[in-house]
Design a protein around this motif. Structure first.
Motif, short mmCIF file in Angstrom:
data_model
loop_
_atom_site.label_atom_id
_atom_site.label_comp_id
_atom_site.label_asym_id
_atom_site.label_seq_id
_atom_site.Cartn_x
_atom_site.Cartn_y
_atom_site.Cartn_z
N ALA A 24 -9.70 -4.08 8.79
CA ALA A 24 -9.53 -5.00 7.66
C ALA A 24 -8.15 -5.65 7.75
CB ALA A 24 -9.67 -4.24 6.36
N PRO A 25 -8.07 -6.92 7.40
CA PRO A 25 -6.76 -7.57 7.43
C PRO A 25 -5.81 -6.92 6.42
CG PRO A 25 -8.40 -8.98 6.37
CD PRO A 25 -9.13 -7.79 6.91
N PHE A 26 -4.54 -6.93 6.76
CA PHE A 26 -3.52 -6.36 5.88
C PHE A 26 -3.16 -7.42 4.86
CE2 PHE A 26 1.00 -5.20 5.03
CZ PHE A 26 0.73 -3.99 4.41
N GLU A 27 -3.60 -7.22 3.63
CA GLU A 27 -3.39 -8.21 2.57
C GLU A 27 -2.56 -7.60 1.44
OE1 GLU A 27 -7.24 -9.49 1.31
OE2 GLU A 27 -7.70 -10.42 3.24
N LEU A 30 3.04 -10.36 -3.50
CA LEU A 30 4.38 -9.98 -3.97
C LEU A 30 4.50 -10.42 -5.42
CD1 LEU A 30 6.69 -11.09 -1.01
CD2 LEU A 30 5.57 -8.89 -1.37
N ARG A 31 5.14 -9.58 -6.20
CA ARG A 31 5.36 -9.92 -7.61
C ARG A 31 6.55 -9.13 -8.12
NH1 ARG A 31 3.85 -5.55 -10.37
NH2 ARG A 31 2.09 -4.29 -9.68
N ASP A 32 7.02 -9.52 -9.30
CA ASP A 32 8.09 -8.77 -9.96
C ASP A 32 7.59 -7.36 -10.29
OD1 ASP A 32 9.96 -10.86 -10.00
OD2 ASP A 32 9.14 -11.66 -11.86
N ALA A 33 8.47 -6.40 -10.14
CA ALA A 33 8.13 -5.03 -10.53
C ALA A 33 7.97 -4.95 -12.04
CB ALA A 33 9.23 -4.07 -10.06
N ARG A 34 7.09 -4.06 -12.46
CA ARG A 34 6.85 -3.80 -13.88
C ARG A 34 7.06 -2.31 -14.13
NH1 ARG A 34 1.88 -7.49 -13.01
NH2 ARG A 34 0.79 -5.61 -12.35
N ALA A 35 7.28 -1.97 -15.37
CA ALA A 35 7.47 -0.56 -15.72
C ALA A 35 6.29 0.30 -15.27
CB ALA A 35 7.69 -0.42 -17.23
N SER A 85 -1.51 -4.20 -2.85
CA SER A 85 -2.74 -4.48 -2.12
C SER A 85 -3.77 -5.09 -3.06
CB SER A 85 -3.30 -3.19 -1.52
OG SER A 85 -3.88 -2.39 -2.53
N PRO A 86 -4.84 -5.70 -2.52
CA PRO A 86 -5.89 -6.25 -3.39
C PRO A 86 -6.52 -5.19 -4.31
CG PRO A 86 -6.12 -7.12 -1.18
CD PRO A 86 -5.06 -6.05 -1.11
N SER A 87 -6.50 -3.92 -3.88
CA SER A 87 -7.08 -2.86 -4.72
C SER A 87 -6.10 -2.34 -5.77
CB SER A 87 -7.54 -1.69 -3.83
OG SER A 87 -6.42 -1.05 -3.25
N GLY A 88 -4.87 -2.87 -5.78
CA GLY A 88 -3.89 -2.47 -6.78
C GLY A 88 -2.93 -1.38 -6.32
N GLN A 89 -3.04 -0.96 -5.06
CA GLN A 89 -2.13 0.07 -4.53
C GLN A 89 -0.77 -0.55 -4.26
OE1 GLN A 89 -3.22 1.61 -0.68
NE2 GLN A 89 -1.55 3.09 -0.65
N TYR A 114 11.76 -0.10 0.66
CA TYR A 114 11.01 1.09 1.03
C TYR A 114 9.52 0.76 1.07
CZ TYR A 114 15.19 3.88 0.49
OH TYR A 114 16.45 4.40 0.66
N LEU A 115 8.86 1.23 2.11
CA LEU A 115 7.43 0.99 2.29
C LEU A 115 6.65 2.29 2.20
CD1 LEU A 115 7.58 -1.36 5.41
CD2 LEU A 115 7.56 -2.01 3.00
N GLY A 116 5.46 2.20 1.62
CA GLY A 116 4.56 3.35 1.62
C GLY A 116 4.02 3.57 3.02
N PRO A 117 3.52 4.77 3.31
CA PRO A 117 3.03 5.08 4.65
C PRO A 117 1.95 4.13 5.17
CG PRO A 117 3.15 7.08 3.31
CD PRO A 117 3.45 5.92 2.41
N ALA A 118 1.10 3.62 4.31
CA ALA A 118 0.02 2.72 4.74
C ALA A 118 0.53 1.33 5.11
CB ALA A 118 -1.03 2.60 3.64
N ALA A 119 1.78 1.04 4.83
CA ALA A 119 2.29 -0.32 5.03
C ALA A 119 3.34 -0.43 6.14
CB ALA A 119 2.89 -0.82 3.72
#
Length: 192
Positions: A24-27, A30-35, A85-89, A114-119
């Motif tokens: 699957a393509p890596f999609e 980017l957005r501002d962080a929220r609480a 990610s598109p799934s909200g991760q 910092y990146l999560g392991p999947a990224a």
């Protein structure tokens, strides 16, 4: 029957083979962080606290500490972005914070990515740093500092060099983590 012959006979003819599923393509967006992102931000960061020397923190950050940091950076108008990610991760995050507390340093910030392991290894760090630089310029900031561990952070050094950061100094043996001494490499970029 030879092993090679047996393996050859077990293969389906090309027209009957099922093609391997395409990755699957890596999609992401980017957005501002929220609480609401802070629990995931905490988990990403604490992975590095527990497993690497890219941060010199030895104790996991609590959600309360992240909430305080988020409120402080928001009050100062400092960029804090996430990749989702598109799934909200939450895949990773990037932020800047004041370099020092003294008022004269108010236009100079330190970056953190910092990146999560999947990224990891998919170019997301480059995208986050580019966006962080642009948002920092838009916020009126003038200088960006990267403080990078001198061991185990070669990818971070290379990334910052690609964006025009220049090494401005080194501090040896200033941190002690995982039973070994660590130093830092300081890199700086003027935000024009």
């Amino acid at each position: 029957m030879l092993e090679e012959e047996y393996q050859e006979r077990r293969r389906l003819p090309p027209h009957l083979r099922t093609p391997a599923p395409a990755e699957a393509p890596f999609e992401y967006t980017l957005r501002d962080a929220r609480a609401a992102d802070l629990p995931a931000v905490r988990e990403i960061y604490n992975h590095y606290v527990a497993n690497s020397t890219v941060t010199f923190d030895e104790d996991a950050m609590t959600l309360k500490e992240w909430k305080a940091k988020f409120a402080y950076l928001t009050k100062l108008g400092m960029p804090f972005i996430v990749a989702e990610s598109p799934s909200g991760q939450l895949l990773g995050y990037a932020l800047v914070s004041p370099w020092k507390q003294k008022r004269a340093y108010r236009y100079t910030v330190e970056n953190s990515i910092y990146l999560g392991p999947a990224a990891t290894g998919k170019g997301l760090g480059r995208v986050l740093l580019a966006e962080l630089i642009e948002r920092s310029k838009a916020a009126g900031l003038k200088e960006m500092i990267a403080v990078i561990a001198d061991q185990g952070a070669e990818a971070s050094i290379a990334l910052h060099e690609k964006f025009g950061f220049e090494e401005i100094g080194r501090m040896g043996r200033v941190g002690f983590k995982f039973d070994r001494w660590l130093g830092t490499i300081l890199m700086q970029k003027a935000l024009k």
